[in-house]
Scaffold this motif. Structure first.
Motif, PDB file in Angstrom:
ATOM      1  N   LEU A 172     -14.079  -1.038  -1.704  1.00 10.14           N
ATOM      2  CA  LEU A 172     -13.373  -1.563  -0.545  1.00 10.14           C
ATOM      3  C   LEU A 172     -13.098  -0.451   0.469  1.00 10.14           C
ATOM      4  CD1 LEU A 172     -11.876  -3.848   0.900  1.00 10.14           C
ATOM      5  CD2 LEU A 172      -9.849  -3.311  -0.488  1.00 10.14           C
ATOM      6  N   LEU A 173     -12.780   0.728  -0.031  1.00  5.59           N
ATOM      7  CA  LEU A 173     -12.498   1.870   0.843  1.00  5.59           C
ATOM      8  C   LEU A 173     -13.730   2.210   1.680  1.00  5.59           C
ATOM      9  CD1 LEU A 173     -10.567   4.160   1.706  1.00  5.59           C
ATOM     10  CD2 LEU A 173     -11.411   5.494  -0.217  1.00  5.59           C
ATOM     11  N   LEU A 228       0.822  -1.211   0.000  1.00  5.24           N
ATOM     12  CA  LEU A 228       0.000   0.000   0.000  1.00  5.24           C
ATOM     13  C   LEU A 228       0.856   1.261   0.000  1.00  5.24           C
ATOM     14  CD1 LEU A 228      -2.808  -1.029   2.523  1.00  5.24           C
ATOM     15  CD2 LEU A 228      -2.980  -0.845   0.032  1.00  5.24           C
ATOM     16  N   GLU A 229       1.989   1.181   0.674  1.00  4.37           N
ATOM     17  CA  GLU A 229       2.906   2.330   0.690  1.00  4.37           C
ATOM     18  C   GLU A 229       3.478   2.582  -0.696  1.00  4.37           C
ATOM     19  OE1 GLU A 229       6.929   3.876   3.074  1.00  4.37           O
ATOM     20  OE2 GLU A 229       6.101   1.885   3.459  1.00  4.37           O
ATOM     21  N   PHE A 283      -3.984   2.632  -4.747  1.00 10.44           N
ATOM     22  CA  PHE A 283      -4.731   1.377  -4.662  1.00 10.44           C
ATOM     23  C   PHE A 283      -6.217   1.617  -4.370  1.00 10.44           C
ATOM     24  CE2 PHE A 283      -6.527  -2.037  -2.076  1.00 10.44           C
ATOM     25  CZ  PHE A 283      -6.338  -3.120  -2.902  1.00 10.44           C
ATOM     26  N   PHE A 284      -6.529   2.427  -3.368  1.00 13.11           N
ATOM     27  CA  PHE A 284      -7.922   2.618  -2.973  1.00 13.11           C
ATOM     28  C   PHE A 284      -8.693   3.456  -3.980  1.00 13.11           C
ATOM     29  CE2 PHE A 284      -6.135   1.569   1.260  1.00 13.11           C
ATOM     30  CZ  PHE A 284      -6.973   0.503   1.564  1.00 13.11           C
ATOM     31  N   GLU A 285      -7.999   4.208  -4.816  1.00 14.27           N
ATOM     32  CA  GLU A 285      -8.695   4.938  -5.874  1.00 14.27           C
ATOM     33  C   GLU A 285      -9.297   3.951  -6.884  1.00 14.27           C
ATOM     34  OE1 GLU A 285      -6.209   7.817  -7.686  1.00 14.27           O
ATOM     35  OE2 GLU A 285      -5.725   8.870  -5.828  1.00 14.27           O
ATOM     36  N   ASN A 286      -8.618   2.839  -7.049  1.00 24.41           N
ATOM     37  CA  ASN A 286      -9.099   1.812  -7.981  1.00 24.41           C
ATOM     38  C   ASN A 286     -10.031   0.813  -7.307  1.00 24.41           C
ATOM     39  OD1 ASN A 286      -7.419   2.992  -9.931  1.00 24.41           O
ATOM     40  ND2 ASN A 286      -5.681   1.718  -9.307  1.00 24.41           N
TER      41      ASN A 286
END
Length: 225
Positions: free
Chosen positions: A34-35, A21-22, A27-30
């Motif tokens: 899930l976010l 993730l770092e 990642f969370f934009e895609n």
């Protein structure tokens, strides 16, 4: 053994996920769905979403910054007032026509403009004859007050039984400052006393106190020359 390995494996996986993730902050934009499902515990609001947690964090930071800013503004106003009072004091001292007049103005301004309850000037001069001045020597002052470190730096703190002797035994005083005059207090000291226990503290800044001491020493040297 199996439980230990499981805990180690879980920790390893968490570290790998954190590293991923770092390295992939997008990642969370895609994975917006899930976010939205992520929930975090907050000690005040309970379970909150990641976005809510971030907003709460930013709000807390903003409140802390505002508090710090308010403190800086208050300090600036306080220092500005002190600077103005010092300027008035120095002008009065420098414009004096005699040592006695300079000392009278010094004591008067310190008591009235700085709202101090007791101000004493001690000079180390065996032949001194000035009014409103106490005469002694540094060794006697150190013995009198139990302050053996009176040299170049102003000293501040709570008034003790021994310190009160600098102020004629004034037992109503709660805090004090001793301002050395000259290197190693060669000329004398100014003793400032207050009934306010918090006015002079051991950890306070002494810039303005040093300034008062330096100007007083210079004026005394000027009048003697």
């Amino acid at each position: 053994m199996t439980e230990g390995n499981s805990a180690e494996d879980r920790l390893k996986r968490e570290q790998e996920i954190a590293l991923y993730l770092e390295q992939h902050p997008e990642f969370f934009e895609n994975h917006q769905d899930l976010l939205d499902k992520l929930r975090l515990q907050h000690k005040v609001y309970g379970s909150v979403s990641l976005v809510e947690r971030q907003i709460l964090g930013l709000r807390n930071k903003a409140e802390k910054l505002q508090t710090q800013l308010n403190t800086l503004i208050d300090n600036a106003h306080s220092n500005g007032d002190l600077l103005n009072k010092c300027a008035e004091l120095f002008v009065a001292m420098i414009s004096s026509h005699s040592t006695q007049e300079m000392i009278d103005r010094l004591l008067e301004h310190l008591r009235d403009n700085f709202e101090l309850d007791n101000v004493q000037l001690w000079l180390f001069d065996d032949s001194g004859t000035l009014h409103h001045v106490n005469y002694s020597d540094i060794q006697m002052i150190r013995q009198l007050t139990d302050q053996h470190f009176i040299q170049n730096d102003p000293i501040c703190g709570r008034v003790t039984e021994s310190i009160s002797q600098l102020f004629g035994g004034d037992h109503e005083l709660e805090s004090y400052s001793i301002i050395p005059l000259g290197e190693n207090s060669r000329v004398g000291i100014i003793a400032l006393g207050s009934k306010d226990v918090d006015l002079f503290t051991a950890d306070m800044g002494t810039l303005f106190l040093r300034l008062i001491g330096d100007v007083t020493e210079a004026c005394l040297d000027k009048q003697e020359s």
